[in-house]
Design a protein around this motif. Structure first.
Motif, short mmCIF file in Angstrom:
data_model
loop_
_atom_site.label_atom_id
_atom_site.label_comp_id
_atom_site.label_asym_id
_atom_site.label_seq_id
_atom_site.Cartn_x
_atom_site.Cartn_y
_atom_site.Cartn_z
N LEU A 90 -2.81 15.78 1.52
CA LEU A 90 -2.63 14.81 2.60
C LEU A 90 -3.84 13.89 2.72
O LEU A 90 -3.70 12.68 2.95
CB LEU A 90 -2.40 15.55 3.92
N ALA A 91 -5.03 14.45 2.56
CA ALA A 91 -6.24 13.63 2.60
C ALA A 91 -6.25 12.63 1.45
O ALA A 91 -6.65 11.47 1.62
CB ALA A 91 -7.48 14.52 2.54
N ALA A 92 -5.81 13.06 0.26
CA ALA A 92 -5.75 12.15 -0.88
C ALA A 92 -4.78 11.01 -0.62
O ALA A 92 -5.04 9.86 -0.97
CB ALA A 92 -5.33 12.92 -2.14
N ALA A 93 -3.64 11.33 0.01
CA ALA A 93 -2.66 10.30 0.33
C ALA A 93 -3.24 9.29 1.31
O ALA A 93 -3.10 8.07 1.14
CB ALA A 93 -1.40 10.94 0.91
N ALA A 94 -3.91 9.78 2.37
CA ALA A 94 -4.48 8.89 3.36
C ALA A 94 -5.61 8.06 2.77
O ALA A 94 -5.71 6.85 3.01
CB ALA A 94 -4.98 9.69 4.56
N PHE A 95 -6.45 8.69 1.97
CA PHE A 95 -7.57 7.99 1.37
C PHE A 95 -7.07 6.94 0.37
O PHE A 95 -7.55 5.79 0.36
CB PHE A 95 -8.49 8.99 0.67
N GLY A 96 -6.10 7.31 -0.44
CA GLY A 96 -5.54 6.35 -1.38
C GLY A 96 -4.86 5.18 -0.68
O GLY A 96 -4.90 4.04 -1.14
N TYR A 97 -4.27 5.47 0.49
CA TYR A 97 -3.58 4.42 1.23
C TYR A 97 -4.55 3.35 1.71
O TYR A 97 -4.27 2.15 1.60
CB TYR A 97 -2.84 5.03 2.42
N VAL A 98 -5.71 3.77 2.25
CA VAL A 98 -6.65 2.76 2.74
C VAL A 98 -7.27 1.99 1.58
O VAL A 98 -7.58 0.80 1.73
CB VAL A 98 -7.75 3.40 3.61
N VAL A 99 -7.45 2.63 0.43
CA VAL A 99 -7.97 1.91 -0.73
C VAL A 99 -6.96 0.86 -1.18
O VAL A 99 -7.32 -0.30 -1.47
CB VAL A 99 -8.30 2.88 -1.88
N ALA A 130 0.83 -1.21 0.00
CA ALA A 130 0.00 0.00 0.00
C ALA A 130 0.86 1.26 0.00
O ALA A 130 0.52 2.25 -0.66
CB ALA A 130 -0.94 -0.01 1.21
N THR A 131 1.98 1.23 0.73
CA THR A 131 2.88 2.39 0.76
C THR A 131 3.47 2.65 -0.61
O THR A 131 3.46 3.80 -1.10
CB THR A 131 4.01 2.16 1.78
N ASP A 132 3.97 1.60 -1.26
CA ASP A 132 4.55 1.77 -2.60
C ASP A 132 3.50 2.26 -3.60
O ASP A 132 3.77 3.17 -4.40
CB ASP A 132 5.15 0.44 -3.08
N ALA A 133 2.31 1.65 -3.54
CA ALA A 133 1.25 2.02 -4.49
C ALA A 133 0.80 3.47 -4.27
O ALA A 133 0.56 4.20 -5.24
CB ALA A 133 0.07 1.07 -4.35
N THR A 134 0.71 3.89 -3.01
CA THR A 134 0.25 5.25 -2.72
C THR A 134 1.26 6.29 -3.18
O THR A 134 0.89 7.32 -3.75
CB THR A 134 -0.02 5.41 -1.21
N LEU A 135 2.54 6.04 -2.94
CA LEU A 135 3.57 6.99 -3.39
C LEU A 135 3.55 7.14 -4.91
O LEU A 135 3.62 8.26 -5.43
CB LEU A 135 4.95 6.52 -2.91
N LEU A 136 3.42 6.02 -5.60
CA LEU A 136 3.36 6.08 -7.06
C LEU A 136 2.08 6.77 -7.52
O LEU A 136 2.10 7.59 -8.45
CB LEU A 136 3.44 4.66 -7.64
N ALA A 137 0.96 6.47 -6.86
CA ALA A 137 -0.31 7.08 -7.24
C ALA A 137 -0.30 8.58 -7.00
O ALA A 137 -0.89 9.35 -7.77
CB ALA A 137 -1.45 6.43 -6.48
N LEU A 138 0.36 9.02 -5.93
CA LEU A 138 0.46 10.46 -5.66
C LEU A 138 1.24 11.16 -6.77
O LEU A 138 0.88 12.24 -7.22
CB LEU A 138 1.12 10.71 -4.31
N LEU A 139 2.34 10.55 -7.20
CA LEU A 139 3.12 11.13 -8.30
C LEU A 139 2.26 11.28 -9.54
O LEU A 139 2.23 12.33 -10.19
CB LEU A 139 4.34 10.26 -8.59
#
Length: 531
Positions: A455-464, A329-338
């Motif tokens: 920050l909200a997008a990062a947290a929300f994407g992380y739980v998804v 989830a951490t790897d996917a979220t960092l890539l998704a944020l980029l």
């Protein structure tokens, strides 16, 4: 001349930023999906599958359950939207309705399986609606809170009842948000995988689960390709409708009048408020049922999940699966944020450069496509195509984060884009008039204003990403299984201990999700209806 130069520079910057997510989509989405479709067409089975009556039976059930789920979600979400828009002190309600949406699909499916052991269409519809009430409540509630009440009060002064004033004044004003929310909910329900897999069994299948069955178990690639094509057409149609509704909604937000302070409900409004609170209470029932089931055998399920004296046929313990979930989830979220930040900024820059609206909307729609295309189709496409890239990613641990980033990145765009578009242009012009260049304007004006939303997008994407099941179940190796995959495997195995372990894993995953959902609520940007 200066404006023309600035517009040209903005256009160049927008195109450069859009190239990053578009290149990613081309390599890790369009190429694998096209490869699967091409192989299916090449084997000549698409025509046969399209004229097969069973195929259209699947299409009919998929659309019917999605439509029914959407109607239930809209009916349940409207009174909750009223609470969020018109009743003071609704912060707890706002966080509570977000929890079902960010729960992993296997958790929702297992909760309704415990509540309705027989499963079937009713259970599927209720579970999908439960999952999507938050979409309606928060999207419609965001616009409802910004409507000028004076038009409704004028209708009341002319003798209209509260119901008549609502249906003739308020409801038409809410139509853009309702259309946008309904389109998104229909899309999610039509492509639902974990819920249908757990509650439908072998008797009730949708296009998504049938694609999984034909690809993984029957190896019927032509049939899977045909169903993917049908699903793709349906998804594009829904996304176009949603884009049109979203554009109308954003226009309404720009034209809105002053926002009045929240006040306590009066008269007939108490009925709507009571209905909203009743819906929130009903949303808690499946969650409470799941938690209680996890303790039916005491702590046996939790002890077994931790690997204390038991591993069973799983290749990982619950603790190892949790670590795998966090890492992926951490790897996917960092890539998704980029990808999501690049795409959002590109869409805003292109819009401000006066590019044709159709171009911007087409790019926006393209970025949303991964939400609606079968995760199984994408995953199988990875196995077919990615050996052509250096390093053969098919055997790499990066495969699952790449697939999850495709799902999370569109959600980041939907969270961040409305905020960036709502930045007051006068602030940007004031900064530019003081000598700030385009990039400094972004750094000094746009980024600080959108910081909490990011920050909200990062947290929300992380739980998804933490709860993603469709692509992960297909791509993950046994020794790197995540918690949702472990739950899915345990549910399909006989034995009371396996059931207790599944409920225990769901409860642990739910607690992590709830904690992050509360963080999302604290970081949300007030006045924005989108997630």
């Amino acid at each position: 001349m200066d404006r023309a130069v600035a517009r040209h520079r903005g256009l160049t910057a927008g195109v450069a930023l859009a190239a990053v997510p578009l290149a990613f989509l081309a390599v890790f989405f369009a190429w694998p999906v096209a490869a699967i479709v091409r192989l299916g067409v090449g084997q000549g089975g698409v025509g046969d599958a399209l004229v097969d009556g069973d195929t259209w039976g699947l299409v009919g059930f998929t659309l019917a359950q999605a439509a029914a789920s959407t109607l239930v979600a809209v009916a349940a979400g409207l009174p909750v939207a009223f609470l969020l828009a018109r009743v003071p002190g609704s912060g707890v309600v706002r966080a509570a309705v977000l929890v079902p949406f960010v729960l992993p699909t296997v958790v929702v499916g297992l909760a309704f399986k415990a509540l309705l052991p027989g499963g079937g269409p009713v259970a599927i519809v209720l579970a999908n609606a439960f999952f999507n009430v938050a979409v309606v409540a928060r999207t419609v509630g965001g616009l409802w809170a910004h409507l000028d009440r004076r038009a409704e009060e004028a209708a009341r002064s002319l003798g209209a009842s509260r119901l008549r004033a609502f249906t003739s004044v308020t409801l038409p004003a809410l139509t853009p948000a309702l259309g946008s929310a309904a389109a998104i909910v229909f899309l999610f329900c039509a492509t639902s995988f974990g819920v249908v897999l757990l509650l439908g069994g072998s008797d009730y299948r949708t296009l998504e689960t049938e694609i999984y069955l034909r690809t993984v178990e029957l190896l019927d690639l032509p049939g899977a390709a045909a169903l993917s094509l049908v699903q793709f057409v349906a998804v594009v149609s829904v996304l176009v409708i949603g884009a049109v509704a979203r554009r109308k909604r954003e226009g309404a937000l720009r034209l809105r009048g002053r926002v009045e302070a929240l006040r306590r409900p009066v008269g007939g409004e108490w009925f709507a408020a009571a209905a909203g609170y009743a819906v929130v209470a009903l949303l808690a029932i499946p969650i409470v049922t799941l938690v209680l089931r996890s303790f039916e055998g005491g702590f046996a399920g939790y002890r077994a999940l931790s690997g204390t004296g038991y591993r069973g046929s799983l290749s990982v313990t619950g603790f190892e699966a949790a670590l795998n979930s966090v890492r992926v989830a951490t790897d996917a979220t960092l890539l998704a944020l980029l990808l999501g930040v690049s795409a959002s900024v590109a869409l805003v820059v292109l819009g401000r450069s006066r590019v044709r609206p159709g171009v911007v909307e087409s790019l926006d729609t393209a970025l949303m496509l991964p939400l609606g295309v079968s995760a199984v189709t994408v995953g199988f496409g990875y196995l077919v195509t990615l050996d052509a890239l250096p390093g053969d990613l098919r055997t790499s641990g990066a495969l699952v984060p790449l697939a999850q980033a495709l799902v999370v990145a569109p959600l980041v765009v939907r969270t961040l884009l409305p905020v960036l578009r709502s930045v007051d242009e006068r602030l940007r012009q004031a900064a530019a008039s003081l000598g700030a260049g385009p990039w400094r304007v972004w750094r000094e004006v746009d980024i600080p204003l959108a910081g909490r939303s990011l920050l909200a997008a990062a947290a929300f994407g992380y739980v998804v990403a933490l709860g993603e099941f469709g692509a992960t179940s297909f791509l993950v190796r046994p020794d790197t299984a995540t918690l949702p995959v472990v739950v899915g495997r345990l549910v399909g195995r006989p034995g009371e201990l396996n059931n207790q372990m599944a409920y225990a894993a769901c409860t642990l995953l739910m607690l992590v999700t709830v904690a992050i959902a509360l963080l999302v609520e604290r970081l949300r940007v007030r006045g924005v209806g989108e997630f």
